[in-house]
Structures are given as structure tokens and as C-alpha cells.
Design an enzyme around this catalytic site. Structure first.
Site, PDB file in Angstrom:
ATOM      1  N   ASP A  97       0.792  -1.235   0.000  1.00 34.66           N
ATOM      2  CA  ASP A  97       0.000   0.000   0.000  1.00 34.66           C
ATOM      3  C   ASP A  97       0.831   1.296   0.000  1.00 34.66           C
ATOM      4  O   ASP A  97       1.804   1.400   0.740  1.00 34.66           O
ATOM      5  CB  ASP A  97      -0.862   0.090   1.273  1.00 34.66           C
ATOM      6  CG  ASP A  97      -1.528  -1.209   1.636  1.00 34.66           C
ATOM      7  OD1 ASP A  97      -1.467  -2.169   0.867  1.00 34.66           O
ATOM      8  OD2 ASP A  97      -2.113  -1.262   2.731  1.00 34.66           O
TER       9      ASP A  97
HETATM   10  N1  DQQ Z   1      -2.197  -3.798   3.866  1.00 30.32           N
HETATM   11  C1  DQQ Z   1      -3.615  -3.864   3.927  1.00 30.32           C
HETATM   12  C2  DQQ Z   1      -3.944  -2.933   5.036  1.00 30.32           C
HETATM   13  C3  DQQ Z   1      -2.867  -3.174   6.013  1.00 30.32           C
HETATM   14  C4  DQQ Z   1      -1.685  -3.367   5.126  1.00 30.32           C
HETATM   15  C5  DQQ Z   1      -4.232  -3.511   2.618  1.00 30.32           C
HETATM   16  C6  DQQ Z   1      -0.726  -4.395   5.643  1.00 30.32           C
HETATM   17  O1  DQQ Z   1      -5.209  -3.151   5.611  1.00 30.32           O
HETATM   18  O2  DQQ Z   1      -2.683  -2.092   6.893  1.00 30.32           O
HETATM   19  O3  DQQ Z   1      -3.497  -3.999   1.540  1.00 30.32           O
HETATM   20  O4  DQQ Z   1       0.387  -4.513   4.785  1.00 30.32           O
END
Ligand code: DQQ
Length: 493
Positions: free
Chosen positions: A58
Site C-alpha cells: 500500500d
Molecule cells: N495492507 C492492507 C492494510 C494493512 C496493510 C491492505 C498491511 O489493511 O494495513 O493492503 O500490509
């Protein structure tokens, strides 16, 4: 892997981060062999952001800070698969050319983020940058304050600043805070879901970013329609409306509506991107007031192929957001990308007979920006073959189906590598009022981002195996059509 000595950022107390010269952690070392291997890897991107190596997911903490764009991101410094979540960091003057910076946040042993520093955001608090993120485990919310250089980060001694989900709520998750300033204080939407009901964004308020009061859900979905858990919310004004983005463990949805007295009432709902590579999008405002989104472009090949490559994940092109007259979200690549355009070829008034596929002579490549304006005429479908090999064993097709009023990204022949996804995905897309289809297509090695008309995005990953899979053809089927103009720019890496 050779052991290097470089400057990395180390936790020396529970909360203070300083630069220290130590034996490098994997992924932070000067690894010449890795750099050389990545430099010749035909699937690494040239103008979509990627870390030097290893895993990224992300976008986090997007902020325009003192005239420069900062992109933080979920990062595993220890390998090419998800795990060991840190915040990587890069900076740019133009959203296109990025400089890699040291890791910003790492788990603190025995701290509330000891098992991972998950997603979050960045805000400017009285001139100081503050990151708010989820610490694992269990899921709690934490903050860290940065120095003016954005390189040193101090985790707050009161962490976690939100230590548990609201009393009485049985949640499916509790993560990814998104903070904004509003009249009487700071507000945060935290990604969540209510057991048995559906995904939710929970609304909090604070005066100081440290002590938070839960207000109520900003929005709760129906699990049958929009899933059981919403991750990575972004909430922001756009035009005279408000927009909530959420990632539903599969796709990114947006809701457009009104927001009064801290209550959000959606009026329109849509999908931000219709393929499954684009995920966990985050939106920020720059100094000019533009709302800009990045999304994680996850790989669409298996773990074995990712480990073999030694890296995984890219960020989407920066997308500038606007609202269409009917309430739909409009996304267009940030104009800054045009500064990476190099060689240009233009094709005009190409008549396309039924079943005809015409090569764009002289225009080829794996890093391109294409704008095509095509009038389907009486054809059943029109489109472009991209990344075409001379023997057509490999090709990726963007096709518009007139009767279905849908655009499709057809990857069934995009690669000879069995480890890659070769799906066909589609989305509703409209012709312009002049009956013409406008396609903007960004090709960047393994990335294809398609903007069809003004309101449809389809982003997928392709992994051609043949060096000569660089051709472009335009075609019509089931009738004749006209390609009024096709502009093709090479993108300078
Ligand atoms: N990736 C998710 C999120 C979390 C993160 C979404 C963990 O909810 O915080 O891709 O790598």
C-alpha cells in the site's frame, strides 16, 4: 547476498529513530548483483514507482510537504513476499521522478507495533509532520512525529493512541487510520467491519492527535454487497461533495455524497478500478488543492515468480480526481507524467475494415503513453493490440465492445509464462457525445493502466516473455471503423 555497510535507521530507544552506520539489513544494502539484475529485468517499471528491491504494497502517508511529494509505502526489507511490515519512503519534486530515502518506520521490539507497522497517513500538525498508522498486533493505532527533514521519526510515548476498537462493537478488523483537519479538531476514519453486518469506516475525533474519542461509523456497508471488511479508507471533499474510498479485500470502491454534522450520506457508488491489480488506494491534497490518488499495483504472477524476480509491487501512476456531472469519479493521469514523454508518433484517419488489424508502423515499445480516439462506426468491436510479438504468440488487447458498452483488458495471450495470470476483465465504458472512444493507455513494462472515456479505469499486469513483444496494432471487428488519431509517446525511464 553480499553484506554491505550503509546508513540505516535504527531504534535506539522504544521511540527514537536515528541514523547509524551498521551492518545493513537485507534490502537496504548496496547489492551490486541485485541492482544489475533488476536493471535488466524486463518487467520492472520505468516511470511507475518501485522500491530498489523486495516487496512493496500500500501507498502510505502521502503528503505534499514543503514543496516536495512524499510517498511512504508498506515495505518488507527482507524479501519479495509480504511480511515484516515497515514504511519505506521516497520523495519527488514532480510525482514522476522519485528519490529513495531510508526506511521511515520499523517495528519496535516490545512496542505496540512489534509485529508490523501497517498502513496509515500523514498530516501537517502546526508545522510538524505526523504519521498515524496501525501497529500490529493486536491492531492498534499509533502516531510518530517527524523532523523537518522527514527522515527522523519519533514514536509517541503514549502509543497506542487508540488501543482497541470501540466498546461494544464486534469488528472484523481495525486498521489504516486516515486523518483530516476539520473545524473543531482532527478527525480520523479507521478501516473496519461490523461482524454480521459489513465493512465499515469508523469516525474518531481528537484535539491533539493523541487522545481520541469514537463518534460513530462514517459508513457501514452490507456484507453481501461490499464485503465484510473495509481497509485503507480515504475521506475528502471533492467539488461540492465528499468522497469515501475503501478497499474491500478485493477492489477499491468509492462513495460520493454529502457530509454534514459529521454524518456522511452517500448518493453514488462506483469502482475505482475494474481489474484486481489496483488496490489500497490513498488520496492526498497537494498545495494546488488537487486531490491525487496512488494505488498499489500488485503482481499478477505467482509467489515463485516473485521470489525469483526478487521484488514485488509497483505504485499506480498518480491520478488526479474530479467528479463527473452524474456523480461518478473521474481519474486522469497527473499532467506531470507528460514531462517523461520522449519520442512521438501520430497516426491519423486510419480506416479499419472488418477484421482488419493495422500495425502502427514505427511506434513500438514497452514504456509508452498512448492516446487513441476511435470511432467504432458499424464495427462490433474496436481496440488495440499491445505488446504484440511479430508472430502474435504474445499480445495484450484493449477492446471496446459496442453492444455491451464495455471495455476489456484481454490478457489471455499476454505471456507464454504459465505462472502469470492471463485473465480477461471488463468494465462499463461510455463513448463520448461525438460517438468516439477515447483511450489513454500507460504501458510501463509489466504495467498496463487503461483510462477509457472519463470514468473507467482498468489496470492489470502483463509479463511478456519475448523481447520482441513491443508492437502495436489497431483493429476493428464485425464492421468498419475509423481511428481518428492515435498518439504514441515513448516514456523516458
Ligand atoms: N495492507 C492492507 C492494510 C494493512 C496493510 C491492505 C498491511 O489493511 O494495513 O493492503 O500490509
Amino acid at each position: 547476498m553480499r553484506t554491505g555497510r550503509v546508513v540505516v535507521f535504527l531504534a535506539v530507544t522504544a521511540s527514537v529513530w536515528i541514523a547509524a552506520d551498521v551492518a545493513a539489513a537485507p534490502g537496504q544494502e548496496e547489492d551490486t548483483a541485485m541492482t544489475e539484475r533488476h536493471a535488466t529485468d524486463p518487467h520492472r517499471t520505468a516511470y511507475h514507482f518501485q522500491p530498489l528491491t523486495n516487496w512493496m504494497n500500500d501507498p502510505n502517508g502521502l503528503i505534499h510537504w514543503k514543496g516536495r511529494y512524499h510517498l511512504f509505502y508498506q515495505y518488507n526489507p527482507f524479501g519479495a513476499l509480504w511480511g515484516n511490515m515497515h514504511w519505506g519512503h521516497a520523495v519527488s519534486d514532480d510525482l514522476v521522478r522519485w528519490t529513495h530515502l531510508p526506511i521511515a518506520l520499523a517495528p519496535t521490539p516490545d512496542g505496540p507495533d512489534k509485529d508490523g507497522v501497517f498502513s496509515g497517513c500523514a498530516v501537517d500538525k502546526d508545522g510538524a509532520p505526523v504519521l498515524m498508522y496501525t501497529g500490529i498486533a493486536p491492531e492498534v493505532q499509533c502516531i510518530a512525529t517527524g523532523g523537518d527533514d522527514m527522515l527522523t521519526w519519533t514514536k509517541h510515548p503514549a502509543n497506542p493512541v487508540i488501543g482497541a476498537p470501540p466498546d461494544g462493537l464486534e469488528v472484523t478488523g481495525f486498521r489504516d487510520p486516515y486523518v483530516w483537519r476539520e473545524g473543531d479538531g482532527w478527525y480520523a476514519a479507521v478501516g473496519s467491519g461490523i461482524e454480521g453486518t459489513g465493512g465499515a469506516a469508523l469516525l474518531y475525533r481528537s484535539q491533539d492527535l493523541v487522545s481520541w474519542e469514537y463518534l460513530h461509523p462514517l459508513l457501514v456497508g452490507k456484507k453481501e454487497e461490499t464485503g465484510t471488511m473495509w481497509e485503507c479508507p480515504s475521506f475528502f471533499p471533492l467539488g461540492d461533495k465528499y468522497v469515501l474510498l475503501v478497499s474491500t479485500l478485493g477492489t477499491v470502491l468509492y462513495f460520493v455524497g454529502t457530509y454534514e454534522n459529521h454524518r456522511f450520506a452517500p448518493e453514488y457508488q462506483g469502482r475505482m478500478d475494474h481489474d484486481y491489480s489496483f488496490y489500497a488506494a490513498q488520496v492526498f491534497a497537494d498545495a494546488a488543492g488537487r486531490r491525487i490518488a496512488f494505488g498499489w499495483l500488485r503482481e499478477q504472477r505467482n509467489d515463485e515468480a516473485q521470489v525469483e524476480a526478487g521484488w514485488s509491487g509497483a505504485q499506480s501512476a498518480p491520478r488526479v480526481l474530479a467528479l463527473g456531472p452524474g456523480g461518478a469519479l473521474r481519474q486522469s493521469p497527473a499532467p506531470e507524467l507528460e514531462s517523461a514523454r520522449a519520442g512521438h508518433a501520430r497516426f491519423e484517419n486510419m480506416r479499419l475494415g472488418d477484421g482488419q488489424s493495422r500495425p502502427l508502423e514505427g511506434a513500438r515499445g514497452d514504456c509508452l503513453d498512448i492516446v487513441a480516439v476511435i470511432e467504432p462506426g458499424n464495427a462490433r468491436s474496436v481496440g488495440l493490440h499491445l505488446r504484440v510479438s511479430p508472430d502474435s504468440r504474445e499480445q495484450t488487447t484493449v477492446v471496446y465492445d459496442v453492444a455491451a458498452a464495455a471495455v476489456r483488458l484481454d490478457r489471455r495471450r499476454s505471456t507464454l509464462d504459465e505462472r502469470c495470470e492471463r485473465a480477461m476483465r471488463g468494465a462499463p465504458a461510455r463513448l463520448g457525445p461525438d460517438g468516439r472512444l477515447t483511450l489513454r493507455i500507460l504501458i510501463d513494462r509489466s504495467v498496463i493502466e487503461v483510462f477509457a472515456g472519463e470514468e473507467t479505469c482498468l489496470t492489470g499486469r502483463v509479463y511478456p516473455t519475448l523481447a520482441e513483444s513491443v508492437g502495436i496494432e489497431v483493429f476493428a471487428r464485425g464492421g468498419s471503423a475509423t481511428a481518428h488519431s492515435i498518439d504514441v509517446w515513448e516514456m523516458a525511464p
